[in-house]
Motif scaffolding. Structure first.
Motif, PDB file in Angstrom:
ATOM      1  N   HIS A  19      -5.213  17.131   6.412  1.00 55.86           N
ATOM      2  CA  HIS A  19      -4.580  15.883   5.975  1.00 55.86           C
ATOM      3  C   HIS A  19      -3.523  16.144   4.899  1.00 55.86           C
ATOM      4  N   VAL A  20      -3.826  17.020   3.955  1.00 55.77           N
ATOM      5  CA  VAL A  20      -2.854  17.366   2.911  1.00 55.77           C
ATOM      6  C   VAL A  20      -1.624  18.017   3.548  1.00 55.77           C
ATOM      7  N   ASN A  21      -1.853  18.956   4.469  1.00 58.95           N
ATOM      8  CA  ASN A  21      -0.729  19.611   5.144  1.00 58.95           C
ATOM      9  C   ASN A  21       0.105  18.607   5.932  1.00 58.95           C
ATOM     10  N   ALA A  22      -0.558  17.682   6.611  1.00 61.18           N
ATOM     11  CA  ALA A  22       0.161  16.671   7.386  1.00 61.18           C
ATOM     12  C   ALA A  22       1.022  15.782   6.488  1.00 61.18           C
ATOM     13  N   ALA A  23       0.562  15.557   5.274  1.00 57.02           N
ATOM     14  CA  ALA A  23       1.304  14.713   4.329  1.00 57.02           C
ATOM     15  C   ALA A  23       2.472  15.441   3.685  1.00 57.02           C
ATOM     16  N   THR A  24       2.383  16.761   3.573  1.00 57.84           N
ATOM     17  CA  THR A  24       3.361  17.489   2.758  1.00 57.84           C
ATOM     18  C   THR A  24       4.299  18.415   3.520  1.00 57.84           C
TER      19      THR A  24
ATOM     20  N   ALA B 123       0.821  -1.216   0.000  1.00 51.54           N
ATOM     21  CA  ALA B 123       0.000   0.000   0.000  1.00 51.54           C
ATOM     22  C   ALA B 123       0.853   1.264   0.000  1.00 51.54           C
ATOM     23  N   ALA B 124       2.062   1.206   0.507  1.00 52.72           N
ATOM     24  CA  ALA B 124       2.910   2.393   0.606  1.00 52.72           C
ATOM     25  C   ALA B 124       4.040   2.409  -0.410  1.00 52.72           C
ATOM     26  N   GLU B 125       4.151   1.370  -1.215  1.00 51.46           N
ATOM     27  CA  GLU B 125       5.252   1.284  -2.170  1.00 51.46           C
ATOM     28  C   GLU B 125       5.209   2.457  -3.145  1.00 51.46           C
ATOM     29  N   GLY B 126       6.330   3.160  -3.253  1.00 53.10           N
ATOM     30  CA  GLY B 126       6.447   4.283  -4.172  1.00 53.10           C
ATOM     31  C   GLY B 126       5.760   5.562  -3.705  1.00 53.10           C
ATOM     32  N   MET B 127       5.257   5.577  -2.497  1.00 58.13           N
ATOM     33  CA  MET B 127       4.538   6.743  -1.970  1.00 58.13           C
ATOM     34  C   MET B 127       5.436   7.561  -1.048  1.00 58.13           C
ATOM     35  N   ASP B 128       5.246   8.873  -1.068  1.00 59.29           N
ATOM     36  CA  ASP B 128       5.907   9.741  -0.092  1.00 59.29           C
ATOM     37  C   ASP B 128       5.130   9.730   1.217  1.00 59.29           C
ATOM     38  N   ALA B 129       3.795   9.622   1.096  1.00 59.45           N
ATOM     39  CA  ALA B 129       2.925   9.614   2.273  1.00 59.45           C
ATOM     40  C   ALA B 129       1.683   8.794   1.969  1.00 59.45           C
ATOM     41  N   VAL B 130       1.108   8.224   3.014  1.00 58.61           N
ATOM     42  CA  VAL B 130      -0.158   7.504   2.919  1.00 58.61           C
ATOM     43  C   VAL B 130      -1.095   8.126   3.949  1.00 58.61           C
ATOM     44  N   ILE B 131      -2.278   8.504   3.505  1.00 57.73           N
ATOM     45  CA  ILE B 131      -3.282   9.069   4.408  1.00 57.73           C
ATOM     46  C   ILE B 131      -4.240   7.950   4.782  1.00 57.73           C
ATOM     47  N   HIS B 132      -4.161   7.539   6.032  1.00 58.34           N
ATOM     48  CA  HIS B 132      -4.972   6.432   6.538  1.00 58.34           C
ATOM     49  C   HIS B 132      -6.252   7.000   7.159  1.00 58.34           C
ATOM     50  N   THR B 133      -7.365   6.871   6.450  1.00 65.84           N
ATOM     51  CA  THR B 133      -8.646   7.386   6.953  1.00 65.84           C
ATOM     52  C   THR B 133      -9.633   6.272   7.260  1.00 65.84           C
ATOM     53  N   ALA B 134      -9.268   5.042   6.992  1.00 62.98           N
ATOM     54  CA  ALA B 134     -10.205   3.925   7.152  1.00 62.98           C
ATOM     55  C   ALA B 134     -10.337   3.518   8.609  1.00 62.98           C
ATOM     56  N   SER B 135     -11.580   3.375   9.041  1.00 60.18           N
ATOM     57  CA  SER B 135     -11.865   2.917  10.390  1.00 60.18           C
ATOM     58  C   SER B 135     -13.330   2.514  10.442  1.00 60.18           C
ATOM     59  N   VAL B 136     -13.623   1.462  11.162  1.00 60.23           N
ATOM     60  CA  VAL B 136     -15.021   1.068  11.339  1.00 60.23           C
ATOM     61  C   VAL B 136     -15.657   2.074  12.295  1.00 60.23           C
TER      62      VAL B 136
END
Length: 184
Positions: A160-165, A3-16
């Protein structure tokens, strides 16, 4: 892991986030497991994890702040895994974030955590989430209007965008919310 291969950041928003017949099996365990899997994937590929936590991880129902108001240094210490109503959800958010921070440190990863309060905003493409249904029930008189800590979905998305960048966000925990309850 990929899921993170080749990514600078991953935004994890999934939760039950729903009432389940078996809160432990259908909500608590999946939320904990997914958080751990995302940390491992991001650490393996050097991607920053932006972890969508919750105000539920900052404070539990009835928990009073240690100071005048809550801060990112506060943690929910009262919600129980087997508690009533949505307490297992609150527990799962606090525990999954705690575990994510511990595992991130152990694996040498990079993480930012965001703790939004109740997210409200315009729905996209006919998709109705929990908050839209809750407001609709208020408008229809099907449930009492409640006072809530709230954040606009657009502001939460920008956080979320700011946290990633933003380099300065690495290793930080942020509350994304208004400071006072929106009156009923």
């Amino acid at each position: 892991r990929g899921a993170a291969e080749g990514m600078d950041a991953v935004i994890h928003t999934a939760s039950v986030f729903r009432k389940c017949a078996d809160m432990e099996t259908e909500l608590v365990r999946p939320n904990l497991l997914l958080a751990e899997q995302m940390v491992c994937a991001c650490a393996a590929y050097g991607a920053r994890l932006v972890f969508s936590s919750s105000m539920a991880a900052v404070r539990g129902a009835g928990q009073t702040p240690l100071r005048e108001s809550y801060s990112a240094a506060d943690w929910n210490t009262v919600s129980r895994r087997d508690g009533p109503n949505f307490e297992p959800y609150q527990f799962s958010k606090a525990e999954s974030e705690r575990r994510a921070w511990e595992l991130t440190r152990r694996l040498g990863g990079e993480m930012v955590s965001l703790c939004p309060s109740m997210i409200f905003g315009p729905p996209r493409g006919g998709c109705r989430g929990f908050s839209v249904d809750m407001v609709q029930a208020w408008l229809d008189g099907e449930s009492p209007v409640q006072s809530r800590l709230a954040v606009d979905v657009r502001d939460c998305a920008q956080a979320h965008v700011n946290a990633a960048t933003l380099p300065s966000a690495a290793g930080q925990r942020y509350i994304t919310s208004c400071e006072a309850r929106v009156p009923a």
